[in-house]
Design a protein around this motif. Structure first.
Motif: not given
Length: 257
Positions: A101, A115, A216, A221
């Motif tokens: 992630s 991210q 989140r 995420q």
């Protein structure tokens, strides 16, 4: 005080010409400017190496999505498929994998986490397929790093740098859409996109800030969205759910005040 003012005035009078140079230097070294240069380089490579008779390129595409908006750097439509492109302006060393992630940038002995751009671009792909009403089979996610970053872990073929993006796109040569279908999709995205410019960008930033207030998903995420259970013992009750469902099935209850 008068002496200091006099000296300051003399220095400014003598070295005033340095001020514009310093301003230019700060602009050139800014992340904003480097990002713009990277975007220009990507646009130029598309224009130079993709035949406009077969490829239509849409830049800075903002679409309504999931109660807000999503902003896509580039969308390329062709008989060989649709390419949803996310550009990243990074330097240093990049570590990451498809399933992680969070990726890592190592720069001047410092580490920064960001991210996974593939997961970020997955949202853009969903926005495009929903706008067009098509299955994702003919849509390809592409991530192009425009800076001087070097990959220190193996990357999939659709994560590349600079001109590698065009080379990857041109490798797709099997016709899956007719010319009429491609033209219709270009027309649909053009009709649904929000007008490019300051007003749309400001509205998009506002949506991002509002989304940042939401919890989140710990797995991908992505900001969670409020869902309503349609069946079962909790039918009618609300909960936080991941927008990536069914690929991601994370949920959590909404805390009541």
């Amino acid at each position: 005080m008068d002496v200091a003012s006099t000296i300051t005035g003399l220095l400014i009078a003598k070295f005033w010409w340095l001020l514009p140079l310093l301003l230019v230097w700060f602009i050139v070294e800014s992340a904003w400017f480097k990002g713009k240069i990277g975007e220009w380089a990507v646009k130029h490579s598309f224009k130079r190496h993709l035949n406009p008779e077969h490829y239509t390129v849409l830049h800075d595409l903002t679409l309504p999505f999931n109660g807000g908006t999503t902003q896509i750097d580039h969308v390329i439509l062709s008989p060989y498929g649709l390419f949803v492109i996310e550009t990243k302006n990074y330097s240093g060393w990049i570590y990451g994998s498809v399933d992680e992630s969070i990726w890592t940038q190592t720069f001047h002995r410092k580490k920064f986490r960001f991210q996974n751009p593939l997961k970020q671009n997955a949202k853009h792909v969903r926005a495009v397929t929903e706008a067009l009403g098509i299955e994702p089979g003919g849509v390809c996610s592409v991530v192009i790093f425009t800076g001087s970053a070097k990959f220190k872990t193996a990357m999939p073929e659709n994560v590349t740098s600079r001109s590698g993006g065009v080379l990857y796109i041109r490798r797709w040569n099997t016709v899956i859409f007719t010319r009429e279908q491609t033209s219709k999709m270009v027309e649909t995205l053009t009709d649904q996109r929000l007008p490019p410019g300051f007003t749309t960008n400001r509205s998009h930033v506002r949506h991002l800030k509002e989304a940042a207030k939401s919890p989140r998903c710990p797995q991908c995420q992505t900001p969670l969205a409020i869902r309503t259970a349609k069946k079962g013992p909790k039918a009618g009750s609300s909960f936080w759910g991941c927008p990536n469902f069914p690929k991601c099935r994370f949920t959590r209850p909404i805390k009541q005040p």
